[in-house]
Design an enzyme around this catalytic site. Sequence first.
Site, PDB file in Angstrom:
ATOM      1  N   PRO A 137       0.789  -1.233   0.000  1.00  0.00           N
ATOM      2  CA  PRO A 137       0.000   0.000   0.000  1.00  0.00           C
ATOM      3  C   PRO A 137       0.825   1.289   0.000  1.00  0.00           C
ATOM      4  CG  PRO A 137       0.120  -0.893   2.207  1.00  0.00           C
ATOM      5  CD  PRO A 137       0.844  -1.873   1.322  1.00  0.00           C
ATOM      6  N   GLU A 138       2.145   1.195  -0.146  1.00  0.00           N
ATOM      7  CA  GLU A 138       3.002   2.374  -0.042  1.00  0.00           C
ATOM      8  C   GLU A 138       2.572   3.551  -0.916  1.00  0.00           C
ATOM      9  OE1 GLU A 138       5.872  -0.987   1.174  1.00  0.00           O
ATOM     10  OE2 GLU A 138       4.097  -0.717  -0.082  1.00  0.00           O
TER      11      GLU A 138
END
Length: 261
Positions: A137-138
């Site tokens: 999810p960065e």
Amino acid sequence: MSQPLIQVKVHQNLGTISIHRDEKRNALTRAMVFDLIQAFRDLHGERKVRAVVLTGGGSAFCSGLCLEEMNEIAQEDDNFDRWHQDTSSLAELIHLMLLFPKPIISAVNGPAMGFGAGLVLASDIAIAGPDAALGFPEPKRGIVSGLCTPLLHFRTGGRHAARLLLTGETISAERAVQIGAYDEIVPTNNLWAYAAELTKHIAEAAPQAIQLTKKHLNETVGEQLEMLISLGAAASATSRTTDAAKEGLAAFVEKRDPEWR
């Protein structure tokens, strides 16, 4: 006296490294990254240990890096040196796992997200429980998953890596097996026992042969992996200095949607 967040145990020929920060879904602080490095170094010298199991305590394997800690650094001025130090430590941990002379088995007891998923991909064998979702999810925090990108490509191929990294979506354990991020699904309460059974098979081979086989795999199949991880660490450090990262991390801590510009 509180228990250590990174625990190391040796049972017969099997070493276990477990992450215990249950209230934060085993998110890794900077100190915990150093402790993981030391844990692998300690087991490196244990001659009777033939394989190492990496797992998480509680209901998660590892939710990635501690975003609250990262947010504090993001609010500082002139923080590039600190970001560079952090990503260099993460790269050191990944390199240590890839060069480790004994097989590393990830027993993924629950969700593995971000750098937590990177730990799985740096392992030689990955067995997962049914609830072991996986994702990167960065980008939703304004950050580049540079360290995990070459590992994900190495294990799953370019097409799957592109989709996961560009969408930031979370996939199920079943889907992770389909694309090659995990080897197989095992009932969660049987993960350690199954890892111990795999270790028995490993122990039937000569330690030197296992070490050379692992070295050969990572030097041929993953010929440029070491260089790509170093480049990924630089890309990750640079992304953390941006306004997007500052906003994305603040939004996470403040429990709101980020406002991208």
